[in-house]
Design a protein around this motif. Sequence first.
Motif, short mmCIF file in Angstrom:
data_model
loop_
_atom_site.label_atom_id
_atom_site.label_comp_id
_atom_site.label_asym_id
_atom_site.label_seq_id
_atom_site.Cartn_x
_atom_site.Cartn_y
_atom_site.Cartn_z
N PHE A 1 0.89 -1.16 0.02
CA PHE A 1 -0.06 0.04 -0.03
C PHE A 1 1.05 1.17 -0.03
O PHE A 1 1.98 1.23 0.51
CB PHE A 1 -0.97 0.03 1.10
N VAL A 2 0.45 2.36 -0.58
CA VAL A 2 1.15 3.57 -0.46
C VAL A 2 1.58 3.93 0.79
O VAL A 2 2.59 4.66 1.09
CB VAL A 2 0.13 4.50 -0.97
N ARG A 3 0.77 3.56 2.04
CA ARG A 3 1.13 3.91 3.29
C ARG A 3 2.20 2.80 3.63
O ARG A 3 2.35 2.46 4.97
CB ARG A 3 0.08 3.91 4.22
N GLY A 4 2.33 1.66 3.15
CA GLY A 4 2.87 0.69 3.70
C GLY A 4 2.30 -0.59 3.85
O GLY A 4 2.01 -1.46 2.82
N GLN A 5 1.85 -0.76 4.98
CA GLN A 5 0.86 -1.82 5.30
C GLN A 5 -0.45 -1.30 5.38
O GLN A 5 -0.78 -0.11 5.74
CB GLN A 5 1.19 -2.66 6.54
N GLY A 6 -1.77 -1.98 4.89
CA GLY A 6 -3.00 -1.47 4.90
C GLY A 6 -3.60 -1.47 6.34
O GLY A 6 -3.04 -2.26 7.14
N ARG A 7 -4.17 -0.55 6.62
CA ARG A 7 -4.65 -0.10 7.79
C ARG A 7 -6.27 -0.41 8.09
O ARG A 7 -6.73 0.62 7.60
CB ARG A 7 -4.16 1.30 8.24
N PHE A 8 -6.52 -1.23 8.92
CA PHE A 8 -7.94 -1.53 9.24
C PHE A 8 -8.62 -0.34 10.20
O PHE A 8 -7.69 -0.14 11.32
CB PHE A 8 -8.27 -2.90 9.73
N MET A 9 -9.57 0.57 9.89
CA MET A 9 -10.17 1.43 10.82
C MET A 9 -11.22 1.06 11.53
O MET A 9 -11.96 0.42 10.74
CB MET A 9 -10.16 2.65 9.96
N ILE A 10 -11.43 1.40 12.64
CA ILE A 10 -12.85 1.17 13.42
C ILE A 10 -13.66 1.91 12.87
O ILE A 10 -13.57 3.26 12.92
CB ILE A 10 -12.43 1.62 14.81
N THR A 11 -15.06 1.28 12.62
CA THR A 11 -15.93 2.04 12.05
C THR A 11 -17.33 1.92 12.75
O THR A 11 -18.35 1.18 12.14
CB THR A 11 -16.25 1.62 10.44
N GLU A 12 -17.25 2.49 13.97
CA GLU A 12 -18.55 2.59 14.73
C GLU A 12 -19.70 3.39 14.16
O GLU A 12 -19.66 4.43 13.58
CB GLU A 12 -18.06 3.23 15.99
N PHE A 13 -20.80 2.85 14.10
CA PHE A 13 -21.87 3.43 13.31
C PHE A 13 -22.40 4.45 14.43
O PHE A 13 -22.72 4.07 15.51
CB PHE A 13 -22.98 2.37 13.06
N VAL A 14 -22.82 5.67 13.70
CA VAL A 14 -23.27 6.69 14.56
C VAL A 14 -24.41 7.32 13.92
O VAL A 14 -24.17 7.87 12.70
CB VAL A 14 -22.26 7.94 14.97
N PRO A 15 -25.52 7.30 14.36
CA PRO A 15 -26.89 7.85 13.77
C PRO A 15 -26.53 9.28 13.34
O PRO A 15 -25.95 10.10 14.18
CB PRO A 15 -28.07 7.44 14.60
N THR A 16 -27.23 9.62 12.22
CA THR A 16 -27.10 11.15 11.81
C THR A 16 -27.89 12.07 12.77
O THR A 16 -29.02 11.43 13.64
CB THR A 16 -27.59 11.54 10.54
N ASP A 17 -27.69 13.25 13.05
CA ASP A 17 -28.55 14.06 13.77
C ASP A 17 -29.63 14.46 13.26
O ASP A 17 -30.53 15.06 13.90
CB ASP A 17 -27.74 15.17 14.56
N GLU A 18 -29.75 14.36 12.15
CA GLU A 18 -30.94 14.88 11.31
C GLU A 18 -32.15 13.53 11.63
O GLU A 18 -31.76 12.42 11.07
CB GLU A 18 -30.64 14.78 9.67
N ARG A 19 -33.14 13.91 12.14
CA ARG A 19 -34.12 12.94 12.51
C ARG A 19 -35.66 13.08 12.12
O ARG A 19 -35.95 14.36 11.78
CB ARG A 19 -34.08 12.95 13.98
N THR A 20 -36.03 12.13 11.58
CA THR A 20 -37.43 12.26 11.16
C THR A 20 -38.36 12.23 12.57
O THR A 20 -37.93 11.92 13.75
CB THR A 20 -38.00 11.09 10.33
N GLY A 21 -39.77 12.64 12.45
CA GLY A 21 -40.46 12.80 13.40
C GLY A 21 -41.87 13.29 12.89
O GLY A 21 -42.06 13.19 11.67
N PRO A 22 -42.77 13.87 14.04
CA PRO A 22 -44.11 13.78 13.39
C PRO A 22 -44.33 15.06 12.42
O PRO A 22 -45.02 15.01 11.37
CB PRO A 22 -44.83 14.41 14.79
N ARG A 23 -43.62 15.98 12.47
CA ARG A 23 -43.44 17.08 11.75
C ARG A 23 -42.84 16.81 10.46
O ARG A 23 -43.15 17.19 9.47
CB ARG A 23 -42.86 18.40 12.27
#
Length: 694
Positions: free
Chosen positions: A555-577
């Motif tokens: 890889f260009v950086r040498g060794q490929g690097r696995f990255m932690i990818t925690e799912f975080v929901p968007t702050d844009e939320r649906t609701g009644p309106r």
Amino acid sequence: IIEAGQPEHSVVTTCAYCGVGCAFTAEMQGTEVVRMTPYKDGKANHGHSCVKGRFAWGYATHKDRITKPMIRKQITDPWREVSWEEAIAYAASELKRIQATYGRDSIGGITSSRCTNEETFLVQKMIRAGFGNNNVDTCARVCHSPTGYGLGQTFGTSAGTQDFDSVDETDVIMVIGANPTDAHPVFASRMKRRLRQGARLIVADPRRIDLVKSAHIKADHHLPLKPGTNVAIVNAMAHVIVTEGLAADDYIRERCDLPEFSRWAAFIADPRHSPEAVESLTGVPAAEVRGAARLYATGGRAAIYYGLGVTEHSQGSTMVMGMANLAMLTGNIGRRGVGVNPLRGQNNVQGACDMGSFPHEFTGYRHVSDTNTRQLFEAMWGVPLSAEPGLRIPNMLDAAVEGTYKGIYIQGEDIAQSDPDVKHVTAGLAAMECVIVQDLFLNETASYAHVFLPGSSFLEKDGTFTNAERRISRVRRAIPPKAGYADWQVTMMLSEALGYKMGYTHPSEIMDEIARTTPTFKNVSYQRLEELGSVQWPCNDAAPEGTPIMHIDRFVRGQGRFMITEFVPTDERTGPRFPLVLTTGRILSQYNVGAQTRRTDNIAWHDEDLLEIHPSDAENRGIRDGEWVALHSRSGEISLRARISDRMQPGVVYTTFHHAETGANVVTTDYSDWATNCPEYKVTAVQVRRVNHL
Ligand code: SF4
């Protein structure tokens, strides 16, 4: 006597629309283009084109072209046509006045992904060397900046990994958040040909796009995820591959950073990432996700192709890293037929990024704080350079509203239409004391401009574009600049009026300077491009004819690097309106904000933006096909006509943003990617109601 339509001569050049970068022959009569035909030896398109490209020359001669510079003291004043000398002198004096009053960092600029490499190089050079700051950004901020971050972190470079030809050797094609049929039609045809030959297909998209099921093509797995849940899906696929023992262990051992992999493997094996655990979150049946993961891991050479449905999210960068993890996990990097391939939107968005258009990077993605790189440019340009990253586009607008940012030079971008949360964009522009717009047409942003400098179309200048596969291709002047100067000359005049001399006589000299200062372009020159037709960077002593496939031995950086990818929901939320989710995209016959395609014959095929809505959502609201509806969000409201479509899933609506009259970005949010500020165009909570259109 030349009959109408019979060319006297022709000029080979490159399409100015999408990131496929098709080569065309502009057929000429005198100084008029009479037709554009796809160039059979073009390495990106092999003699093919789409309806956009064939008619692209039309906008160059459209009656709306502005060919005289104009100035005005206030944006409420009428425009006054002036000479080039007066316009440039006025613009320079205003920028100097602002810096003298408010400080060195009170001005900046935006480069254009529709302009050439040489032109974007000059804009960032003028800002760094002439303005004395790093307040330069580019429209990639609003499209593929997460690609830069995500692939940089994992592989070491933001480059797409493959050439387009590589798809001919792919066994499994995974398309995520992209609709190539509409947005990259020539490459979509390549992809479909491979699918007809037997390659398998996975599509992850909230809509049932054409690729999911069309003549002779049916996806093996369609993952109709809810907008905003990409990361949960890619994590679930990785979870299946790890827990079912489908990982390419030998590849990981040889090519990747093992401590990082172990950390990541423990993270991803957690049951909370299983397809079953995220089924209600994503809306995708767990069995489909498991099937897709098994096919991707075991189906042979697997390639990911992705678009803005990946990047334009609050977790755009996380998702790019998630896809890179998936590719490394299965050994699908570093050979033909595999890879992680961004389908870039604009013709030269790759090039604009390569050319140092970001506020933290010089050409070739080298950080402004890197002393060696900075000293190289200081020696070449003869001025001290700032080691502090400058402002991104959203930060420029925020600072303008706050009163600390007062002047901007915008080349070939219409941020008042293309950027999200239009109210905020226009408030920022309106707060500035000098807005300089350089464009072909009086666009929406020009409504807030004090100086308008006429731009030049791709047919009016020499230069290069770099497409989505890193292919640098020549743009050749076919007709003289309508306003007298090409864009690179205008930037140079402005820079020199500011007191920073440039002195180029031809764009080839600019490319020579790029090659001298940028390792990945070391062996690029106009002469080499004439010899080879085009070349893919890195083009250096190790690869004098370019590099079709990245990361072959390491890889260009040498060794490929696995990255932690925690799912975080968007702050844009649906609701009644706002119970529905709006997502936006493109249509085949139009290109981005439509400034060009709306001024060609393409307009005949799609002359308005429509709101696609699922039959059940339409019925619940009493909406019939073709009726006018109001679409409103927390940001604003627009009206457009409805198209009832079972391509949509219930709860999700979709529109395009090609027409200023519709103004789709009036309703989009100001949430953005956590790492790069790429706007979250793809998730906006909205409500729809039937209206009578006046
Ligand atoms: Fe090729 Fe894209 Fe131009 Fe169509 S718009 S001709 S696919 S470069």
